[in-house]
Design a protein around this motif. Structure first.
Motif, short mmCIF file in Angstrom:
data_model
loop_
_atom_site.label_atom_id
_atom_site.label_comp_id
_atom_site.label_asym_id
_atom_site.label_seq_id
_atom_site.Cartn_x
_atom_site.Cartn_y
_atom_site.Cartn_z
N PHE A 151 -16.62 26.62 12.02
CA PHE A 151 -16.12 28.06 12.13
C PHE A 151 -16.69 28.55 13.48
N LEU A 152 -17.78 28.32 13.81
CA LEU A 152 -18.38 28.82 15.19
C LEU A 152 -17.63 28.19 16.38
N ILE A 153 -17.43 26.94 16.28
CA ILE A 153 -16.45 26.32 17.48
C ILE A 153 -15.33 27.19 17.76
N GLY A 154 -14.83 27.63 16.81
CA GLY A 154 -13.54 28.37 16.58
C GLY A 154 -13.71 29.75 17.32
N LEU A 155 -15.00 30.18 17.40
CA LEU A 155 -15.23 31.38 17.92
C LEU A 155 -15.73 31.43 19.35
N LEU A 156 -15.88 30.13 19.98
CA LEU A 156 -16.55 29.91 21.24
C LEU A 156 -15.70 30.31 22.33
N PRO A 157 -16.38 31.26 23.25
CA PRO A 157 -15.52 31.44 24.59
C PRO A 157 -15.56 29.94 25.42
N THR A 158 -14.73 30.04 26.14
CA THR A 158 -14.43 28.59 26.99
C THR A 158 -14.94 28.76 28.31
N TYR A 159 -15.02 27.83 29.09
CA TYR A 159 -15.38 27.63 30.44
C TYR A 159 -15.27 28.62 31.65
N ALA A 160 -13.95 29.06 31.14
CA ALA A 160 -13.31 29.99 32.02
C ALA A 160 -14.02 31.40 31.88
N SER A 161 -14.76 31.70 30.63
CA SER A 161 -15.18 32.81 30.13
C SER A 161 -16.70 32.97 30.64
N ILE A 162 -17.30 31.92 30.36
CA ILE A 162 -18.63 31.86 30.67
C ILE A 162 -19.30 30.61 31.12
N GLY A 163 -18.57 29.87 31.93
CA GLY A 163 -19.07 28.74 32.57
C GLY A 163 -19.55 27.40 31.85
N GLY A 164 -20.43 26.81 32.15
CA GLY A 164 -21.35 25.58 31.68
C GLY A 164 -21.76 25.77 30.25
N THR A 165 -22.37 27.24 29.92
CA THR A 165 -22.72 27.59 28.61
C THR A 165 -21.90 27.34 27.72
N ALA A 166 -20.46 27.40 27.87
CA ALA A 166 -19.79 27.08 26.91
C ALA A 166 -19.58 25.70 26.36
N ALA A 167 -19.74 24.78 27.53
CA ALA A 167 -20.13 23.34 27.25
C ALA A 167 -21.41 23.06 26.33
N ILE A 168 -22.43 23.78 26.71
CA ILE A 168 -23.89 23.56 25.99
C ILE A 168 -23.55 24.16 24.57
#
Length: 441
Positions: free
Chosen positions: A97-114
């Motif tokens: 469920f939380l994956i569905g809420l994640l901002p992407t790289y375009a929003s928060i940069g590399g933190t999204a991938a982490i």
């Protein structure tokens, strides 16, 4: 032993539905990793690099499984099967469920991938703890002579979850434009996890503990250090269970994950066509998993498994030339055959692995074998297959890789034993609970 048929049906449903829900979560990520996550979370301007990075997080889910197998497997042998299966379902559902809420790289940069890697890790831990308990939940209620059939409930979960995940994502892809799907549509599939987990919890919370574990607890034979006992007494069983899983894991990764990338990049087909082909094959598997499980109760389980392994090694040499023209019908037919072969392996697999271990160590032992197999089989498979194709440009090396994994599975079958009837009865003695059934002559 006397079987409570109503409790058995409830356990079978709980095992099947709970595992399906967890594999829905896992499969939704797998499809997204093969199609869109490279662009959304790992943009580099290089399609291959983005796909490889997305497949790396796919692998993280497998690498996390041994931790889940160790933690939840131990708990399953100490505190019981039912409680642990509630915990694993909650963990998988919340992470998805939380994956569905994640901002992407375009929003928060590399933190999204982490953050994506962390949540994928949590998914892997949950699945690592789920499988062993789900198998025991249904098989320990049923007649040991039909263990292949009853244990197959947990095996139906992956194709059911894959079918559901691919269906949801394919439907969203058909209904939405590419821009809308990449922007927010993919999130819907992950958000649905909350409702599905609620249903799974409702079923599992109504269950009682399995009769086998009740008897183990009654005789005060619950292990205090199951991992140590496994290491001292049952390591051959661990290696057997681990190796018999390698070929089916790679076969499944090849035909339900990697092939989605292959047909898009090499054959100019669409991701929707690939998802539909996977759905068709998974639908066929739903009926064949219990059928092959039941067949393994009537014939030697290892022999059936060997036949399936040989077929798995041969089929890629037919499949890739078959789909080279870009025909959807050829793709769908090839996928069906591949997943029928997988069903011949996967249907009997749960019984084959769990019966290698004594009842009081089954959750820990089977979970370790299952999860460690993923580390050398399913986890690196998409990465290795992608790299091999990139380096050589030929599907022949992909087929050769599957042949190598089939050889490892044959070694596992050689190490495995053919057990006699389950020694656990309605009123087992302490000695019976502790004993691994001797091999047949």
């Amino acid at each position: 032993m006397t079987v409570d048929k109503r409790a058995l049906r409830r356990a079978y449903t709980a095992s099947l539905s709970g595992t399906a829900l967890e594999y829905y979560d896992f499969a939704a990520y797998s499809v997204a990793a093969a199609t869109i996550f490279g662009d959304l979370f790992f943009p580099s301007g290089d399609d291959l690099a983005g796909t490889m990075a997305a497949f790396s997080t796919y692998a993280v889910g497998y690498l996390a499984r041994p931790l889940g197998g160790f933690v939840f497997g131990r708990l399953g042998d100490v505190i019981g099967r039912k409680k642990v299966l509630v915990y694993t379902l909650l963990l998988a559902g919340i992470a998805t469920f939380l994956i569905g809420l994640l901002p992407t790289y375009a929003s928060i940069g590399g933190t999204a991938a982490i953050l994506l890697v962390i949540l994928r890790f949590a998914q892997g831990v949950a699945v690592g703890g789920e499988w062993g308990g789900a198998v025991l939940l249904s098989s320990e209620y049923g007649d040991p002579k039909r263990r292949g059939f009853w244990a197959s409930a947990a095996q139906i979960g992956p194709p059911a979850g894959t079918l559901l995940a691919n269906g949801v994502l394919a439907l969203l892809g058909l209904l939405l434009s590419d821009a809308a799907f990449n922007s927010w549509g993919w999130r819907v599939a992950f958000a649905l996890s909350a409702a599905l987990v609620g249903f799974g919890l409702w079923i599992r919370l109504r269950l009682e503990e399995t009769p086998v574990f009740k008897q183990i607890a009654q005789h005060q034979e619950r292990p205090t250090a199951p991992l140590s006992e496994i290491r001292q007494k049952e390591m051959r069983a661990v290696f057997a269970g681990l190796l018999v899983r390698v070929c089916p894991d790679v076969l499944y990764s090849l035909f339900t994950v990697f092939v989605l990338t292959y047909i898009v990049k090499e054959l100019d087909m669409t991701k929707t066509q690939g998802s539909l082909a996977v759905m068709i094959g998974s639908a066929v598997q739903l009926a064949l998993m219990p059928a092959f499980g039941a067949l393994s109760d009537r014939m030697n389980r290892r022999r059936l498994y060997l036949y399936g392994t040989i077929a798995a090694a041969i089929w890629p040499f037919v499949f890739f030339p078959m789909i080279s023209g870009g025909s959807f019908l050829a793709l769908a037919a090839g996928m069906v055959v591949a997943l029928v072969i997988h069903a011949a392996l996967y249907g009997p697999q749960a019984a084959l692995i769990t019966e290698q271990f004594s009842p009081r160590l089954r959750y820990t032992g089977s979970s370790l074998a299952y999860t460690l197999a993923g580390v050398i089989g399913g986890a690196p498979a998409p990465l290795i297959l992608t790299a091999l194709l990139s380096w050589t440009g030929s599907w022949v090396v992909l087929a050769a890789y599957l042949v190598l994994t089939a050889a490892l599975t044959v070694v596992g079958l050689w190490l495995a034993r053919d057990p006699v009837d389950d020694v656990v009865t309605a009123e087992p003695t302490s000695e019976e609970v502790l004993t691994v059934p001797p091999p047949r002559n």
